[in-house]
Design a protein around this motif. Sequence first.
Motif, PDB file in Angstrom:
ATOM      1  N   SER A 223       9.419 -32.773   5.638  1.00 24.05           N
ATOM      2  CA  SER A 223       8.986 -33.721   4.472  1.00 24.05           C
ATOM      3  C   SER A 223       9.939 -34.791   4.323  1.00 24.05           C
ATOM      4  CB  SER A 223       9.211 -32.531   3.137  1.00 24.05           C
ATOM      5  OG  SER A 223       8.491 -31.634   3.131  1.00 24.05           O
ATOM      6  N   GLY A 224      11.388 -34.807   4.583  1.00 20.34           N
ATOM      7  CA  GLY A 224      11.936 -36.159   4.321  1.00 20.34           C
ATOM      8  C   GLY A 224      11.495 -37.035   5.327  1.00 20.34           C
ATOM      9  N   GLN A 225      11.308 -36.567   6.513  1.00 20.18           N
ATOM     10  CA  GLN A 225      10.974 -37.833   7.560  1.00 20.18           C
ATOM     11  C   GLN A 225       9.668 -38.422   7.125  1.00 20.18           C
ATOM     12  OE1 GLN A 225      11.720 -36.908  11.648  1.00 20.18           O
ATOM     13  NE2 GLN A 225      10.240 -38.626  12.429  1.00 20.18           N
ATOM     14  N   MET A 226       8.774 -37.388   6.722  1.00 22.91           N
ATOM     15  CA  MET A 226       7.450 -38.022   6.150  1.00 22.91           C
ATOM     16  C   MET A 226       7.702 -38.771   5.021  1.00 22.91           C
ATOM     17  SD  MET A 226       5.143 -36.975   8.303  1.00 22.91           S
ATOM     18  CE  MET A 226       3.824 -37.732   7.255  1.00 22.91           C
ATOM     19  N   ALA A 227       8.487 -38.563   4.021  1.00 18.71           N
ATOM     20  CA  ALA A 227       8.668 -39.592   3.031  1.00 18.71           C
ATOM     21  C   ALA A 227       9.245 -40.900   3.586  1.00 18.71           C
ATOM     22  CB  ALA A 227       9.859 -38.864   2.156  1.00 18.71           C
TER      23      ALA A 227
END
Length: 254
Positions: A223-227
């Motif tokens: 999720s962090g990399q997608m953000a």
Amino acid sequence: MADHDEGKDDESEAVVEQRIYGCDLIEEASIHLELPQVCAATAQTLFHRFYARRSFARHDVRHVAMGVLFLAAKVEESPRRVRDVLNVFNALFQHRDDGSHALEPLDLNSERYLRMKQLVVGVEAEVLTELGFLLYTEHPHKFILNYVRLICPDPSLEQQLAQRAWNVINDSARTDLCLRFAPEAICCAAISMAARALRLPLPTQPPWWEVFEVAKADVDRVSGQMADLYARPKAQYRDLKTKRPSPAAGPGQG
């Protein structure tokens, strides 16, 4: 011998941008070629696998994007003629890099067409050799409907939750997440992000991701990399050999 990127564990900004740019090309070309979504996903996975072993500075992302999509269409039993693949990419190079709406068609009798055709065939052979002809890919998409059906607390929102998660998974293919996380983890992260966007609480007793044997840490990392991906501006092509933007005409020019 593979020409590995230096500092592969901490990719430079230029490499990250070219990774995204190449995957954007694949996605757009697959739409224009009317290919199933699985073809784009497979092509993007092959793209990432290839660059896990080869250098972005030595292998132009435009060439590799063309070659892996041509190959993936065959793998997923939706083959396209090489002339159609080249015509679509030729238009994309002009539109994306030049912003032109008066596109110059690719002359099938020109030397440029022959060079582009040789590039595609050459990349296809190189990818096959580099990956040892191991092309099987399991995509996160296959899990979405079952996962959502099991955990969505509101049946009326199942379709909306699944569609939003599907979109996140499509976007995740622009990163190398598929090399570092199981497809189940990417699927769970996509559902988590989609649920937050919909303000839809998901089961916590037990935690819903544990039902699918996925660690919360993996969900958070994906999720962090997608953000981070969503916060980036649109990727532009750069020739990493010269560190300069490329001419709009694309591969085979000159």
